[in-house]
Design a protein around this motif. Structure first.
Motif, PDB file in Angstrom:
ATOM      1  N   HIS A  43       0.744  -1.049  -0.034  1.00 18.67           N
ATOM      2  CA  HIS A  43      -0.080   0.026   0.013  1.00 18.67           C
ATOM      3  C   HIS A  43       0.754   1.382  -0.148  1.00 18.67           C
ATOM      4  O   HIS A  43       0.553   2.192  -0.650  1.00 18.67           O
ATOM      5  CB  HIS A  43      -1.098  -0.062   1.108  1.00 18.67           C
ATOM      6  CG  HIS A  43      -1.899  -1.173   1.155  1.00 18.67           C
ATOM      7  ND1 HIS A  43      -3.108  -1.392   0.550  1.00 18.67           N
ATOM      8  CD2 HIS A  43      -1.641  -2.559   1.646  1.00 18.67           C
ATOM      9  CE1 HIS A  43      -3.523  -2.410   0.608  1.00 18.67           C
ATOM     10  NE2 HIS A  43      -2.729  -3.311   1.408  1.00 18.67           N
ATOM     11  N   TYR A  44       1.998   1.219   0.786  1.00 19.23           N
ATOM     12  CA  TYR A  44       2.833   2.531   0.878  1.00 19.23           C
ATOM     13  C   TYR A  44       4.175   2.479   0.122  1.00 19.23           C
ATOM     14  O   TYR A  44       5.168   3.185   0.600  1.00 19.23           O
ATOM     15  CB  TYR A  44       2.749   2.805   2.156  1.00 19.23           C
ATOM     16  CG  TYR A  44       1.371   3.112   2.668  1.00 19.23           C
ATOM     17  CD1 TYR A  44       0.466   3.884   2.101  1.00 19.23           C
ATOM     18  CD2 TYR A  44       0.916   2.103   3.843  1.00 19.23           C
ATOM     19  CE1 TYR A  44      -0.819   4.002   2.449  1.00 19.23           C
ATOM     20  CE2 TYR A  44      -0.497   2.267   4.155  1.00 19.23           C
ATOM     21  CZ  TYR A  44      -1.180   3.096   3.581  1.00 19.23           C
ATOM     22  OH  TYR A  44      -2.585   3.246   3.744  1.00 19.23           O
ATOM     23  N   SER A  45       4.473   0.837  -0.487  1.00 25.97           N
ATOM     24  CA  SER A  45       5.492   1.104  -1.373  1.00 25.97           C
ATOM     25  C   SER A  45       7.105   1.081  -0.462  1.00 25.97           C
ATOM     26  O   SER A  45       8.012   1.657  -0.818  1.00 25.97           O
ATOM     27  CB  SER A  45       5.919   2.107  -2.471  1.00 25.97           C
ATOM     28  OG  SER A  45       4.675   1.684  -3.325  1.00 25.97           O
ATOM     29  N   SER A  46       6.868   0.572   0.822  1.00 28.57           N
ATOM     30  CA  SER A  46       8.044   0.292   1.544  1.00 28.57           C
ATOM     31  C   SER A  46       8.928  -0.798   1.203  1.00 28.57           C
ATOM     32  O   SER A  46       8.854  -1.955   1.551  1.00 28.57           O
ATOM     33  CB  SER A  46       7.734   0.343   2.731  1.00 28.57           C
ATOM     34  OG  SER A  46       6.764  -0.787   3.121  1.00 28.57           O
ATOM     35  N   THR A  47       9.776  -0.474   0.056  1.00 28.86           N
ATOM     36  CA  THR A  47      10.668  -1.688  -0.329  1.00 28.86           C
ATOM     37  C   THR A  47      11.768  -1.000  -1.048  1.00 28.86           C
ATOM     38  O   THR A  47      11.914  -0.074  -1.637  1.00 28.86           O
ATOM     39  CB  THR A  47       9.668  -2.408  -1.382  1.00 28.86           C
ATOM     40  OG1 THR A  47      10.830  -3.183  -2.138  1.00 28.86           O
ATOM     41  CG2 THR A  47       9.097  -1.424  -2.503  1.00 28.86           C
TER      42      THR A  47
END
Length: 331
Positions: A43-47
């Protein structure tokens, strides 16, 4: 021959961050991951991720190229994305463990074992749009690959884009999937409308990078490339090429330069341009496309200095030249 990066070894190294600490890493099947559909990454692209290679030398040994530099950059990406801080020693051991497991499968040069460490936020919390994940997964995938340009690399065509940027300026030095996604639309449009292989992003005339590689210009004995800042990726291959060039007596100018200067220099006989990256190593640019006009770079063919620098880098990676910079980690 399968497309580059589409074949994976059946197992990978994996560790998880939960309750404020990292678990011991383990070797697990690489065909699936399990996490909640509400995971922060979705959902929040923590990658973020890395790309590096292991090479098999003539003596049978397997050596990872510039592992420390890639681990340091992954630690930096994780910090800038507010992911849990990685344990750099643990990641280094995970890379060595999984590469050692498949040492017999590392292809001979010009092939290699491509290594893809990946860090993703896994906390199931869709209310955390403005807060970091408190749990994460760190894993290391392996993919045996051949030469990126198996059919022979013909010089690339680059569209110079002065209006758009590859990504948000403060995200440039982070190796995150979202940066590649944001560049994909313009790249596809450039291929369709201009038969370009890539876009060279030059916001307000400032020459930066392409969608997936750093850009260098070679004018005689001088290499010109943008100085490091937060707006673009600090490429490990870029750094390696510049180090080799300096050692060979070339002048390396890391500075801002404009589209106008680029086009003017490109017209000169003997000028070369190239893209640097883990997959493509160092690939010649033959044509620049700007405002409907095409400009041939030098002769338009693969540059002699570009090919020489690429070979010098390959010789270190393949164990054919002295590793004078301490770049290889034996597995």
């Amino acid at each position: 021959m399968a497309a580059f990066g589409t074949v994976f070894m059946p197992k990978m190294a994996l560790a998880t961050f939960e309750n404020n600490s990292w678990t011991a890493s383990g070797i697990v099947p690489s065909d699936k991951l399990e996490f909640h559909p509400g995971a922060h990454v979705l959902h929040y692209s923590s990658t973020c991720f890395e790309g590096l290679k292991a090479f098999k030398h003539a003596d049978g040994s397997v050596n990872v190229f510039r592992m420390d530099a890639n681990i340091n950059r992954m630690a930096q990406s994780s910090e800038l994305l507010n992911l849990p801080a990685i344990d750099k020693d643990q990641l280094g051991q995970m890379i060595k463990d999984v590469v050692a497991l498949y040492a017999d499968d590392v292809p001979l040069p010009p092939g290699s074992m491509y290594i893809r460490p990946t860090h993703i936020g896994t906390e199931p919390a869709i209310g955390k749009a403005a807060a970091p994940t408190e749990s994460s997964l760190l894993y290391v995938l392996l993919s045996p690959v051949g030469d990126y340009f198996a059919s022979g690399a013909k010089p690339l065509r680059l569209l110079l884009e002065e209006d758009g940027m590859r990504c948000a300026p403060h995200m440039g030095m982070i190796k995150s999937g979202g940066n590649y996604a944001s560049a994909l639309g313009p790249i596809l449009q450039a291929r369709k409308e201009h038969d370009a292989d890539q876009i060279l992003f030059c916001p307000n005339g400032d020459v930066q990078e392409t969608g997936a590689a750093n850009f260098i210009l070679i004018d005689g004995n001088e290499i010109i490339t943008k100085a490091l800042d937060s707006t673009f990726l600090h490429g490990v291959t870029r750094d390696s090429i510049l180090t080799i060039a300096r050692d060979a007596g070339m002048t390396v100018s890391e500075r801002d330069f404009s589209v106008d200067e680029l086009i003017e220099r490109a017209k000169k006989p003997g000028t070369e341009a190239a893209l640097s990256g883990t997959a493509a190593v160092l690939t010649s640019v033959g044509t620049l496309i700007h405002q409907g006009q095409e400009f041939t770079v030098g002769s338009g063919e693969a540059g002699e200095t570009t090919q020489k620098l690429r070979q010098m880098l390959n010789d270190i990676q393949w164990g054919k030249a002295e590793d004078k910079f301490g770049w290889l980690t034996k597995v």
